[in-house]
Write a protein that holds these residues in place. Structure first.
Motif, PDB file in Angstrom:
ATOM      1  N   ALA A  21     -22.352  48.057 -11.561  1.00  0.00           N
ATOM      2  CA  ALA A  21     -21.741  46.790 -11.150  1.00  0.00           C
ATOM      3  C   ALA A  21     -22.197  46.399  -9.744  1.00  0.00           C
ATOM      4  CB  ALA A  21     -20.216  46.899 -11.216  1.00  0.00           C
ATOM      5  N   PHE A  22     -22.342  47.388  -8.869  1.00  0.00           N
ATOM      6  CA  PHE A  22     -22.837  47.104  -7.522  1.00  0.00           C
ATOM      7  C   PHE A  22     -24.269  46.581  -7.574  1.00  0.00           C
ATOM      8  CE2 PHE A  22     -25.335  48.493  -3.867  1.00  0.00           C
ATOM      9  CZ  PHE A  22     -24.702  47.784  -2.858  1.00  0.00           C
ATOM     10  N   LYS A  23     -25.127  47.251  -8.347  1.00  0.00           N
ATOM     11  CA  LYS A  23     -26.528  46.837  -8.433  1.00  0.00           C
ATOM     12  C   LYS A  23     -26.672  45.427  -9.004  1.00  0.00           C
ATOM     13  CE  LYS A  23     -28.547  51.421  -8.620  1.00  0.00           C
ATOM     14  NZ  LYS A  23     -29.273  52.427  -9.373  1.00  0.00           N
ATOM     15  N   LEU A  24     -25.731  45.030  -9.843  1.00  0.00           N
ATOM     16  CA  LEU A  24     -25.745  43.677 -10.410  1.00  0.00           C
ATOM     17  C   LEU A  24     -25.080  42.657  -9.484  1.00  0.00           C
ATOM     18  CD1 LEU A  24     -24.853  44.533 -14.118  1.00  0.00           C
ATOM     19  CD2 LEU A  24     -27.075  43.765 -13.231  1.00  0.00           C
ATOM     20  N   GLY A  25     -24.568  43.111  -8.339  1.00  0.00           N
ATOM     21  CA  GLY A  25     -23.922  42.219  -7.389  1.00  0.00           C
ATOM     22  C   GLY A  25     -22.510  41.822  -7.781  1.00  0.00           C
ATOM     23  N   GLN A  26     -21.899  42.547  -8.710  1.00  0.00           N
ATOM     24  CA  GLN A  26     -20.560  42.208  -9.188  1.00  0.00           C
ATOM     25  C   GLN A  26     -19.456  42.766  -8.296  1.00  0.00           C
ATOM     26  OE1 GLN A  26     -20.891  43.890 -13.102  1.00  0.00           O
ATOM     27  NE2 GLN A  26     -21.845  42.043 -13.957  1.00  0.00           N
ATOM     28  N   ILE A  27     -19.746  43.847  -7.575  1.00  0.00           N
ATOM     29  CA  ILE A  27     -18.762  44.423  -6.658  1.00  0.00           C
ATOM     30  C   ILE A  27     -19.458  44.816  -5.357  1.00  0.00           C
ATOM     31  CG2 ILE A  27     -17.240  45.243  -8.516  1.00  0.00           C
ATOM     32  CD1 ILE A  27     -18.298  48.086  -8.045  1.00  0.00           C
ATOM     33  N   SER A  28     -18.680  44.992  -4.330  1.00  0.00           N
ATOM     34  CA  SER A  28     -19.215  45.357  -3.010  1.00  0.00           C
ATOM     35  C   SER A  28     -19.368  46.873  -2.881  1.00  0.00           C
ATOM     36  CB  SER A  28     -18.271  44.854  -1.915  1.00  0.00           C
ATOM     37  OG  SER A  28     -17.065  45.611  -1.939  1.00  0.00           O
ATOM     38  N   GLN A  29     -20.022  47.297  -1.815  1.00  0.00           N
ATOM     39  CA  GLN A  29     -20.160  48.726  -1.543  1.00  0.00           C
ATOM     40  C   GLN A  29     -18.791  49.367  -1.324  1.00  0.00           C
ATOM     41  OE1 GLN A  29     -23.395  49.902   0.948  1.00  0.00           O
ATOM     42  NE2 GLN A  29     -22.419  51.789   1.579  1.00  0.00           N
ATOM     43  N   ASP A  30     -17.884  48.663  -0.654  1.00  0.00           N
ATOM     44  CA  ASP A  30     -16.537  49.200  -0.456  1.00  0.00           C
ATOM     45  C   ASP A  30     -15.805  49.369  -1.781  1.00  0.00           C
ATOM     46  OD1 ASP A  30     -16.763  49.454   2.286  1.00  0.00           O
ATOM     47  OD2 ASP A  30     -15.835  47.514   2.711  1.00  0.00           O
ATOM     48  N   GLN A  31     -16.025  48.450  -2.718  1.00  0.00           N
ATOM     49  CA  GLN A  31     -15.380  48.568  -4.025  1.00  0.00           C
ATOM     50  C   GLN A  31     -15.949  49.739  -4.826  1.00  0.00           C
ATOM     51  OE1 GLN A  31     -16.139  44.391  -4.943  1.00  0.00           O
ATOM     52  NE2 GLN A  31     -13.938  44.090  -5.256  1.00  0.00           N
ATOM     53  N   VAL A  32     -17.249  49.996  -4.694  1.00  0.00           N
ATOM     54  CA  VAL A  32     -17.842  51.169  -5.341  1.00  0.00           C
ATOM     55  C   VAL A  32     -17.165  52.421  -4.805  1.00  0.00           C
ATOM     56  CG1 VAL A  32     -19.921  52.591  -5.584  1.00  0.00           C
ATOM     57  CG2 VAL A  32     -20.099  50.118  -5.751  1.00  0.00           C
ATOM     58  N   LYS A  33     -17.079  52.517  -3.490  1.00  0.00           N
ATOM     59  CA  LYS A  33     -16.466  53.684  -2.849  1.00  0.00           C
ATOM     60  C   LYS A  33     -15.023  53.860  -3.318  1.00  0.00           C
ATOM     61  CE  LYS A  33     -15.378  53.576   1.574  1.00  0.00           C
ATOM     62  NZ  LYS A  33     -15.424  53.678   3.047  1.00  0.00           N
ATOM     63  N   GLU A  34     -14.274  52.780  -3.372  1.00  0.00           N
ATOM     64  CA  GLU A  34     -12.884  52.836  -3.818  1.00  0.00           C
ATOM     65  C   GLU A  34     -12.783  53.335  -5.263  1.00  0.00           C
ATOM     66  OE1 GLU A  34      -9.833  49.361  -4.921  1.00  0.00           O
ATOM     67  OE2 GLU A  34     -10.467  49.356  -2.812  1.00  0.00           O
ATOM     68  N   ARG A  35     -13.660  52.842  -6.131  1.00  0.00           N
ATOM     69  CA  ARG A  35     -13.622  53.252  -7.541  1.00  0.00           C
ATOM     70  C   ARG A  35     -14.006  54.733  -7.693  1.00  0.00           C
ATOM     71  NH1 ARG A  35     -16.360  48.453 -11.063  1.00  0.00           N
ATOM     72  NH2 ARG A  35     -16.335  50.128 -12.636  1.00  0.00           N
ATOM     73  N   VAL A  36     -15.015  55.170  -6.954  1.00  0.00           N
ATOM     74  CA  VAL A  36     -15.439  56.570  -7.035  1.00  0.00           C
ATOM     75  C   VAL A  36     -14.333  57.485  -6.516  1.00  0.00           C
ATOM     76  CG1 VAL A  36     -17.062  58.279  -6.106  1.00  0.00           C
ATOM     77  CG2 VAL A  36     -17.913  56.102  -6.990  1.00  0.00           C
ATOM     78  N   LEU A  37     -13.740  57.147  -5.378  1.00  0.00           N
ATOM     79  CA  LEU A  37     -12.647  57.960  -4.829  1.00  0.00           C
ATOM     80  C   LEU A  37     -11.469  58.040  -5.803  1.00  0.00           C
ATOM     81  CD1 LEU A  37     -12.644  56.919  -1.066  1.00  0.00           C
ATOM     82  CD2 LEU A  37     -13.070  59.202  -1.987  1.00  0.00           C
ATOM     83  N   ARG A  38     -11.121  56.913  -6.413  1.00  0.00           N
ATOM     84  CA  ARG A  38     -10.019  56.904  -7.382  1.00  0.00           C
ATOM     85  C   ARG A  38     -10.367  57.778  -8.592  1.00  0.00           C
ATOM     86  NH1 ARG A  38      -9.112  51.666  -7.512  1.00  0.00           N
ATOM     87  NH2 ARG A  38     -10.598  51.251  -9.179  1.00  0.00           N
ATOM     88  N   ASN A  39     -11.605  57.674  -9.068  1.00  0.00           N
ATOM     89  CA  ASN A  39     -12.067  58.474 -10.202  1.00  0.00           C
ATOM     90  C   ASN A  39     -12.000  59.963  -9.865  1.00  0.00           C
ATOM     91  OD1 ASN A  39     -13.402  59.321 -12.603  1.00  0.00           O
ATOM     92  ND2 ASN A  39     -15.396  58.978 -11.692  1.00  0.00           N
ATOM     93  N   TRP A  40     -12.493  60.340  -8.701  1.00  0.00           N
ATOM     94  CA  TRP A  40     -12.501  61.742  -8.304  1.00  0.00           C
ATOM     95  C   TRP A  40     -11.097  62.281  -8.028  1.00  0.00           C
ATOM     96  CZ3 TRP A  40     -17.070  61.788  -4.286  1.00  0.00           C
ATOM     97  CH2 TRP A  40     -18.286  61.813  -4.987  1.00  0.00           C
ATOM     98  N   SER A  41     -10.204  61.434  -7.552  1.00  0.00           N
ATOM     99  CA  SER A  41      -8.885  61.890  -7.122  1.00  0.00           C
ATOM    100  C   SER A  41      -7.842  61.899  -8.237  1.00  0.00           C
ATOM    101  CB  SER A  41      -8.384  61.002  -5.975  1.00  0.00           C
ATOM    102  OG  SER A  41      -9.268  61.090  -4.886  1.00  0.00           O
ATOM    103  N   ARG A  42      -8.160  61.390  -9.369  1.00  0.00           N
ATOM    104  CA  ARG A  42      -7.180  61.216 -10.450  1.00  0.00           C
ATOM    105  C   ARG A  42      -6.498  62.519 -10.848  1.00  0.00           C
ATOM    106  NH1 ARG A  42      -9.182  57.841 -14.532  1.00  0.00           N
ATOM    107  NH2 ARG A  42     -11.103  57.958 -13.387  1.00  0.00           N
ATOM    108  N   ASN A  43      -7.176  63.645 -10.790  1.00  0.00           N
ATOM    109  CA  ASN A  43      -6.592  64.919 -11.217  1.00  0.00           C
ATOM    110  C   ASN A  43      -6.077  65.776 -10.057  1.00  0.00           C
ATOM    111  OD1 ASN A  43      -7.058  64.498 -13.963  1.00  0.00           O
ATOM    112  ND2 ASN A  43      -9.172  65.155 -13.766  1.00  0.00           N
ATOM    113  N   GLY A  44      -6.130  65.244  -8.851  1.00  0.00           N
ATOM    114  CA  GLY A  44      -5.630  65.987  -7.704  1.00  0.00           C
ATOM    115  C   GLY A  44      -6.471  67.191  -7.317  1.00  0.00           C
ATOM    116  N   LYS A  45      -7.697  67.247  -7.792  1.00  0.00           N
ATOM    117  CA  LYS A  45      -8.536  68.414  -7.524  1.00  0.00           C
ATOM    118  C   LYS A  45      -9.467  68.232  -6.324  1.00  0.00           C
ATOM    119  CE  LYS A  45      -8.800  70.137 -12.267  1.00  0.00           C
ATOM    120  NZ  LYS A  45      -9.722  70.497 -13.346  1.00  0.00           N
ATOM    121  N   THR A  46      -9.460  67.060  -5.714  1.00  0.00           N
ATOM    122  CA  THR A  46     -10.392  66.821  -4.617  1.00  0.00           C
ATOM    123  C   THR A  46      -9.831  67.339  -3.300  1.00  0.00           C
ATOM    124  OG1 THR A  46      -9.552  64.565  -4.558  1.00  0.00           O
ATOM    125  CG2 THR A  46     -11.699  64.906  -5.597  1.00  0.00           C
ATOM    126  N   ILE A  47      -9.692  68.637  -3.242  1.00  0.00           N
ATOM    127  CA  ILE A  47      -9.289  69.281  -2.005  1.00  0.00           C
ATOM    128  C   ILE A  47     -10.493  70.059  -1.468  1.00  0.00           C
ATOM    129  CG2 ILE A  47      -6.815  69.382  -2.499  1.00  0.00           C
ATOM    130  CD1 ILE A  47      -7.238  72.263  -3.445  1.00  0.00           C
TER     131      ILE A  47
END
Length: 184
Positions: A21-47
């Motif tokens: 979506a970022f490469k297509l210009g649909q979302i910003s770099q900050d939105q990519v970061k937010e989505r990745v962090l949310r994806n990684w943090s969903r199970n509480g294992k990102t310690i």
């Protein structure tokens, strides 16, 4: 990225969709970061402690240590420039005795060890060229004096700048990289 995402229970497809979506210009770099962090943090294992264990599990090619040792014995300088996470680069660098390395993503943890942020460079071509130029300036060498071993399309810029690219087969299967390689 893939190893880390799988081990913490994140979705590779979700990360891939965010970057697409970022490469297509649909979302910003900050939105990519937010989505990745949310994806990684969903199970509480990102310690931090678990992340360090995951980084340590990353396998290296069987011939990598032997190759690095061979090159060092012959006086070559070695630097790793990777699109991966800083923790993975640090661990792989240690396993292979590579002191100079650059990674395109840095993970940030709070005082309790919880992942709270990441810094990533989505223009990997430009970032890797900047990192190569920084390394060359520190070592007082020219990029054209370097050989680059790469396995994915994010190495094309390094191949172009040095004129000395060596493409190796990997799970990333970047056929287009071979068009820029001096050796395959």
């Amino acid at each position: 990225w893939v190893h880390f995402t799988e081990r913490i229970g994140g979705s590779i497809e979700e990360n891939d969709a965010a970057f697409a979506a970022f490469k297509l210009g649909q979302i910003s770099q900050d939105q990519v970061k937010e989505r990745v962090l949310r994806n990684w943090s969903r199970n509480g294992k990102t310690i931090k402690d678990l992340s360090l264990k995951i980084f340590d599990e990353v396998p290296v090619r069987e011939d990598a240590k032997e190759t690095i040792d061979y090159l060092k014995q012959r006086g070559y300088l070695i630097c790793m420039i990777t699109g991966s996470l800083d923790g993975i680069a640090q661990v792989v660098g240690k396993k292979l005795s590579i002191e100079d390395w650059y990674a395109n993503t840095t993970l940030c943890f709070d005082e309790e060890g919880k992942l709270i942020d990441l810094t990533t460079y989505l223009d990997e071509k430009a970032t890797k060229i900047d990192q190569l130029n920084n390394y060359c300036a520190r070592k007082n060498i020219l990029p054209q004096q370097c050989a680059v071993i790469g396995d994915s399309s994010n190495d094309i810029g390094l191949f172009e700048v040095t004129g000395n690219g060596i493409a190796i087969a990997s799970e990333f299967g970047a056929k287009e990289l071979e068009n820029y390689a001096r050796r395959k």
